[in-house]
Design an enzyme around this catalytic site. Structure first.
Site, short mmCIF file in Angstrom:
data_model
loop_
_atom_site.label_atom_id
_atom_site.label_comp_id
_atom_site.label_asym_id
_atom_site.label_seq_id
_atom_site.Cartn_x
_atom_site.Cartn_y
_atom_site.Cartn_z
N GLU A 263 2.02 3.52 3.67
CA GLU A 263 2.92 3.04 4.71
C GLU A 263 4.39 3.39 4.47
O GLU A 263 5.12 3.63 5.42
CB GLU A 263 2.78 1.52 4.87
CG GLU A 263 1.45 1.10 5.48
CD GLU A 263 1.36 -0.39 5.69
OE1 GLU A 263 2.40 -1.00 6.02
OE2 GLU A 263 0.27 -0.95 5.53
N ASP B 58 -1.69 -0.90 3.47
CA ASP B 58 -1.76 -2.19 2.78
C ASP B 58 -3.09 -2.90 3.01
O ASP B 58 -3.71 -2.76 4.07
CB ASP B 58 -0.61 -3.10 3.25
CG ASP B 58 0.73 -2.64 2.71
OD1 ASP B 58 0.75 -1.77 1.83
OD2 ASP B 58 1.76 -3.16 3.18
N TYR C 288 -0.37 -7.55 -4.51
CA TYR C 288 -0.03 -7.63 -3.09
C TYR C 288 0.33 -9.06 -2.72
O TYR C 288 -0.38 -10.01 -3.07
CB TYR C 288 -1.20 -7.14 -2.23
CG TYR C 288 -0.79 -6.89 -0.81
CD1 TYR C 288 0.20 -5.98 -0.50
CD2 TYR C 288 -1.40 -7.58 0.23
CE1 TYR C 288 0.59 -5.75 0.80
CE2 TYR C 288 -1.03 -7.35 1.55
CZ TYR C 288 -0.03 -6.44 1.82
OH TYR C 288 0.35 -6.21 3.13
#
Length: 379
Positions: free
Chosen positions: A8, A81, A298
């Site tokens: 991303e 993600d 994350y």
């Protein structure tokens, strides 16, 4: 011919590219590449609420470049993600690039470290359509509610305000609560306290029952004063003293909401500032002597799971500056430390270099360290 890996952000691409080497070309989609049109509803409500996606304005050149790279690559892996938004970006990329979403062309990284990247690359999978549909349902609901309700706000409150599935429900909850407050009828009651002491020590005791054990709660000042007068000159004796031990459990590992709460309480960060700093720590920062390296796992998660490797690393970290202790279990029933990557891969804050918004990075890093040390050593 190299394989193409699409992530991303450019920072994430740079970090992952370092770990994958020359056999892979890592490039960034710069977030979403397709969305609902901004100037119309973009949802066919007559035919199953089908969304009508278009390329985001200004990303035509990027899409053209991605198509060209995919055409000349020896395969394409979508490494956005590991959440709903990331899955949706991968789904749109697959459609634009002509990839089969049912083929194993999707990889995810829970942590941007050499081990985490290698682990993710070793387990490609198909795009999770349930996860994508969850994001799509949220997006469609946002549009249906916001597109219909926002003009009402413009007319009644102020132009430029937006409404959506979250704001609309929140306003209703606030309104209901305000009505409860307005309709609340308070009941008057009084407490009777006495300051008692022996020698230089004193404490405050509150009258709870009468001599027969009946609960006492004066309804007005007159009743309270009558009780006070009846107690004048009385002798007081401690008839029973109870001692006990209270176990203090460490808190669970950070999830998104608790990370934001702690950053707000201890650092004064807004939720946006917290997540921006955490995103950078996840994607990778420049560590002196190590190059680009991800520092936390994350950060958008509701999971409290902590890996055995993270627990072992936490024990080693804590024992480095304290007496070795057993990692306690939180009330949530999971072994506790700070977020796993913060425990396993966090370098000394002073060694971080060339990081944008340095103050935010270091302060949030310190929060992870303090949380880990506190959770591991409290009893």
């Amino acid at each position: 011919m190299a394989k193409l890996v699409i992530v991303e952000s450019p920072a994430k691409a740079k970090t992952i590219g370092k770990y994958l080497g020359d056999d892979y070309e890592v490039t960034a989609s710069m977030g979403h590449i397709r969305d609902l049109p901004a100037s119309q509803l973009g949802i066919d409500v007559e035919h199953g609420y089908t969304p009508q996606y278009i390329s985001i304005k200004g990303k035509e050149k990027l899409i053209k470049e991605l198509k060209s790279k995919a055409k000349h690559a020896d395969g394409v892996l979508l490494a956005t993600d590991p959440d709903r938004e990331g899955e949706a970006i991968s789904w749109h990329l697959a459609n634009i690039l002509g990839l089969d979403p049912h083929e194993p062309n999707r990889v995810t990284f829970d942590e941007i470290t050499k081990k985490g990247v290698k682990e993710g690359m070793a387990h490609p999978r198909a795009i999770d359509e349930d996860l994508f549909n969850a994001q799509q349902a949220r997006r469609v609901l946002d549009r249906l509610v916001g597109y219909k309700l926002s003009p009402f706000l413009w007319r009644k409150v102020r132009r430029g305000l937006s409404a959506g599935r979250v704001q609309s429900v929140a306003v209703r909850l606030i309104d209901d609560r305000e009505k409860e407050i307005e309709n609340f009828k308070p009941d008057e009651y009084w407490n009777v306290d006495a300051t008692l002491g022996a020698g230089h020590k004193s404490f405050v005791a509150r009258l709870a029952t009468d001599a027969n054990g009946k609960k006492l709660l004066p309804k007005n000042e007159a009743e309270a004063r009558a009780i006070e007068k009846g107690l004048e000159g009385a002798s007081y004796v401690v008839s029973e003293l109870k001692r006990g031990k209270r176990a203090k459990q460490p808190t669970p590992a950070f999830i998104t909401s608790t990370l934001q709460q702690e950053a707000s309480r201890r650092l004064g960060f807004t939720a946006t500032r917290t997540m921006r700093a955490a995103q950078t720590l996840y994607e990778g920062v420049d560590i002196a002597g190590h190059g680009m390296m991800g520092l936390i796992t994350y950060m958008r998660t509701d999971s409290l799971r902590i890996s055995d490797e993270a627990v072992a690393a936490a024990k080693e970290y804590i024992a480095g500056g304290n007496d070795a202790r057993t990692i306690q279990r939180s009330r949530a029933g999971v072994r506790v430390a700070a977020m796993s990557a913060a425990v396993r891969y966090l370098h000394a804050p002073a060694s971080v270099a060339n990081v944008e918004d340095m103050e935010n990075m270091l302060r949030l890093t310190r929060l992870f360290l303090e949380e880990m040390a506190r959770d591991g050593t409290e009893e």
